[in-house]
Scaffold this motif. Structure first.
Motif, PDB file in Angstrom:
ATOM      1  N   ALA A   2      -5.260  -4.627 -21.754  1.00  0.00           N
ATOM      2  CA  ALA A   2      -4.426  -3.470 -21.421  1.00  0.00           C
ATOM      3  C   ALA A   2      -4.378  -3.303 -19.906  1.00  0.00           C
ATOM      4  N   LYS A   3      -3.235  -2.839 -19.445  1.00  0.00           N
ATOM      5  CA  LYS A   3      -3.075  -2.602 -18.012  1.00  0.00           C
ATOM      6  C   LYS A   3      -3.583  -1.219 -17.673  1.00  0.00           C
ATOM      7  N   ASN A   4      -4.609  -1.171 -16.834  1.00  0.00           N
ATOM      8  CA  ASN A   4      -5.185   0.102 -16.413  1.00  0.00           C
ATOM      9  C   ASN A   4      -4.872   0.390 -14.947  1.00  0.00           C
ATOM     10  N   LEU A   5      -3.700  -0.035 -14.492  1.00  0.00           N
ATOM     11  CA  LEU A   5      -3.336   0.192 -13.112  1.00  0.00           C
ATOM     12  C   LEU A   5      -2.843   1.619 -12.946  1.00  0.00           C
ATOM     13  N   VAL A   6      -3.231   2.216 -11.836  1.00  0.00           N
ATOM     14  CA  VAL A   6      -2.813   3.580 -11.545  1.00  0.00           C
ATOM     15  C   VAL A   6      -1.584   3.482 -10.660  1.00  0.00           C
ATOM     16  N   LYS A   7      -0.582   4.227 -10.969  1.00  0.00           N
ATOM     17  CA  LYS A   7       0.618   4.265 -10.147  1.00  0.00           C
ATOM     18  C   LYS A   7       0.389   5.182  -8.971  1.00  0.00           C
ATOM     19  N   ILE A   8       0.898   4.755  -7.794  1.00  0.00           N
ATOM     20  CA  ILE A   8       0.770   5.618  -6.631  1.00  0.00           C
ATOM     21  C   ILE A   8       2.110   6.288  -6.379  1.00  0.00           C
ATOM     22  N   THR A   9       2.021   7.436  -5.827  1.00  0.00           N
ATOM     23  CA  THR A   9       3.231   8.233  -5.583  1.00  0.00           C
ATOM     24  C   THR A   9       3.940   7.723  -4.328  1.00  0.00           C
ATOM     25  N   PRO A  10       5.204   8.059  -4.152  1.00  0.00           N
ATOM     26  CA  PRO A  10       5.921   7.649  -2.946  1.00  0.00           C
ATOM     27  C   PRO A  10       5.255   8.177  -1.673  1.00  0.00           C
ATOM     28  N   LEU A  11       4.686   9.353  -1.702  1.00  0.00           N
ATOM     29  CA  LEU A  11       3.993   9.906  -0.533  1.00  0.00           C
ATOM     30  C   LEU A  11       2.800   9.032  -0.168  1.00  0.00           C
ATOM     31  N   GLU A  12       2.037   8.589  -1.158  1.00  0.00           N
ATOM     32  CA  GLU A  12       0.886   7.731  -0.907  1.00  0.00           C
ATOM     33  C   GLU A  12       1.323   6.376  -0.349  1.00  0.00           C
ATOM     34  N   LYS A  13       2.479   5.872  -0.788  1.00  0.00           N
ATOM     35  CA  LYS A  13       3.013   4.620  -0.247  1.00  0.00           C
ATOM     36  C   LYS A  13       3.319   4.779   1.246  1.00  0.00           C
ATOM     37  N   TRP A  14       3.929   5.915   1.629  1.00  0.00           N
ATOM     38  CA  TRP A  14       4.237   6.160   3.037  1.00  0.00           C
ATOM     39  C   TRP A  14       2.968   6.284   3.879  1.00  0.00           C
ATOM     40  N   VAL A  15       1.974   6.968   3.342  1.00  0.00           N
ATOM     41  CA  VAL A  15       0.711   7.116   4.065  1.00  0.00           C
ATOM     42  C   VAL A  15       0.055   5.746   4.280  1.00  0.00           C
ATOM     43  N   LEU A  16       0.064   4.909   3.233  1.00  0.00           N
ATOM     44  CA  LEU A  16      -0.498   3.559   3.360  1.00  0.00           C
ATOM     45  C   LEU A  16       0.290   2.724   4.367  1.00  0.00           C
ATOM     46  N   LEU A  17       1.608   2.822   4.361  1.00  0.00           N
ATOM     47  CA  LEU A  17       2.448   2.086   5.283  1.00  0.00           C
ATOM     48  C   LEU A  17       2.156   2.496   6.728  1.00  0.00           C
ATOM     49  N   PHE A  18       2.118   3.818   7.009  1.00  0.00           N
ATOM     50  CA  PHE A  18       1.844   4.294   8.361  1.00  0.00           C
ATOM     51  C   PHE A  18       0.421   3.936   8.811  1.00  0.00           C
ATOM     52  N   THR A  19      -0.526   3.980   7.902  1.00  0.00           N
ATOM     53  CA  THR A  19      -1.895   3.597   8.235  1.00  0.00           C
ATOM     54  C   THR A  19      -1.964   2.124   8.619  1.00  0.00           C
ATOM     55  N   ALA A  20      -1.261   1.271   7.835  1.00  0.00           N
ATOM     56  CA  ALA A  20      -1.245  -0.161   8.137  1.00  0.00           C
ATOM     57  C   ALA A  20      -0.557  -0.423   9.471  1.00  0.00           C
ATOM     58  N   LEU A  21       0.552   0.270   9.757  1.00  0.00           N
ATOM     59  CA  LEU A  21       1.246   0.103  11.028  1.00  0.00           C
ATOM     60  C   LEU A  21       0.374   0.567  12.207  1.00  0.00           C
ATOM     61  N   PHE A  22      -0.304   1.686  12.008  1.00  0.00           N
ATOM     62  CA  PHE A  22      -1.185   2.184  13.062  1.00  0.00           C
ATOM     63  C   PHE A  22      -2.311   1.184  13.339  1.00  0.00           C
ATOM     64  N   ALA A  23      -2.923   0.643  12.287  1.00  0.00           N
ATOM     65  CA  ALA A  23      -4.005  -0.326  12.451  1.00  0.00           C
ATOM     66  C   ALA A  23      -3.494  -1.584  13.147  1.00  0.00           C
ATOM     67  N   ALA A  24      -2.323  -2.078  12.758  1.00  0.00           N
ATOM     68  CA  ALA A  24      -1.762  -3.273  13.386  1.00  0.00           C
ATOM     69  C   ALA A  24      -1.435  -3.008  14.849  1.00  0.00           C
ATOM     70  N   GLY A  25      -0.871  -1.862  15.151  1.00  0.00           N
ATOM     71  CA  GLY A  25      -0.553  -1.508  16.534  1.00  0.00           C
ATOM     72  C   GLY A  25      -1.793  -1.387  17.387  1.00  0.00           C
ATOM     73  N   THR A  26      -2.845  -0.797  16.849  1.00  0.00           N
ATOM     74  CA  THR A  26      -4.103  -0.651  17.575  1.00  0.00           C
ATOM     75  C   THR A  26      -4.704  -2.013  17.888  1.00  0.00           C
ATOM     76  N   LEU A  27      -4.697  -2.902  16.904  1.00  0.00           N
ATOM     77  CA  LEU A  27      -5.230  -4.247  17.129  1.00  0.00           C
ATOM     78  C   LEU A  27      -4.411  -4.995  18.175  1.00  0.00           C
ATOM     79  N   LEU A  28      -3.098  -4.908  18.101  1.00  0.00           N
ATOM     80  CA  LEU A  28      -2.258  -5.560  19.105  1.00  0.00           C
ATOM     81  C   LEU A  28      -2.538  -5.000  20.494  1.00  0.00           C
ATOM     82  N   TRP A  29      -2.631  -3.687  20.613  1.00  0.00           N
ATOM     83  CA  TRP A  29      -2.905  -3.067  21.901  1.00  0.00           C
ATOM     84  C   TRP A  29      -4.258  -3.519  22.444  1.00  0.00           C
ATOM     85  N   PHE A  30      -5.260  -3.585  21.549  1.00  0.00           N
ATOM     86  CA  PHE A  30      -6.610  -3.978  21.952  1.00  0.00           C
ATOM     87  C   PHE A  30      -6.625  -5.405  22.484  1.00  0.00           C
TER      88      PHE A  30
END
Length: 141
Positions: A2-30
Motif C-alpha cells: 500500500a502507498k503510505n505517501l503523504v501529500k504535501i500542500t501547495p504552500l509546503e511546495k513553495w516553502v520547500l522551493l524557496f528554501t532550496a533556492l535560498f540554500a543554493a544561493g548561499t552556497l554559490l555566494w560562499f
C-alpha cells in the motif's frame, strides 16, 4: 504494498522551493565571493583585515631594550636566536671579561656572528657595571 505517501500542500511546495533556492544561493555566494576577510568595528563600516607581521623577537615587549651587563639568563633567552646555551655563553663571557663595553663585543661570544648581531642590535644595549639597574628597560611610556 500500500502507498503510505503523504501529500504535501501547495504552500509546503513553495516553502520547500524557496528554501532550496535560498540554500543554493548561499552556497554559490560562499564559494564565488571574493576571499577578502572583513571585520566589523562596531561603527557599521566593514574594514579589510590587515595581517600583522610576526615580531622579530616574540619574547620582547615593543621598545624593550636589555642591558647586556645586567640581563639574566631568562632575559637573554627572550632575544631572537638566543637559546639557553647561547645565553649562558653570553653570561660566561661577561663574567670572564668583567662585562661588555660595547654591543659589538657580542661577536666575541661563541656562536654569535654578524647575522645574529644585526638581529640583536635593536634589543640590546651596554651600560656600565657600576650603574646596575633593571634587567630590562622599556623606553616607551
Amino acid at each position: 504494498m500500500a502507498k503510505n505517501l503523504v501529500k504535501i500542500t501547495p504552500l509546503e511546495k513553495w516553502v520547500l522551493l524557496f528554501t532550496a533556492l535560498f540554500a543554493a544561493g548561499t552556497l554559490l555566494w560562499f564559494f564565488l565571493a571574493p576571499g577578502e576577510a572583513v571585520t566589523f568595528t562596531g561603527t557599521g563600516t566593514p574594514e579589510t583585515v590587515q595581517e600583522v607581521p610576526e615580531p622579530a623577537a616574540p619574547g620582547m615587549l615593543e621598545g624593550e631594550v636589555l642591558d647586556l651587563n645586567t640581563a639574566t639568563l631568562s632575559d637573554l633567552t627572550r632575544l631572537p636566536n638566543i637559546g639557553e646555551s647561547r645565553a649562558q655563553d653570553i653570561l660566561d663571557w661577561r663574567a670572564a671579561h668583567g662585562g661588555f663595553t660595547s654591543v659589538e663585543e657580542l661577536l666575541d661570544v661563541k656562536g654569535i656572528g654578524e647575522g645574529i648581531l644585526s638581529q640583536l642590535r635593536p634589543y640590546v644595549t651596554v651600560g656600565t657595571a657600576e650603574e646596575g639597574g633593571d634587567h630590562g628597560t622599556d623606553p616607551g611610556g
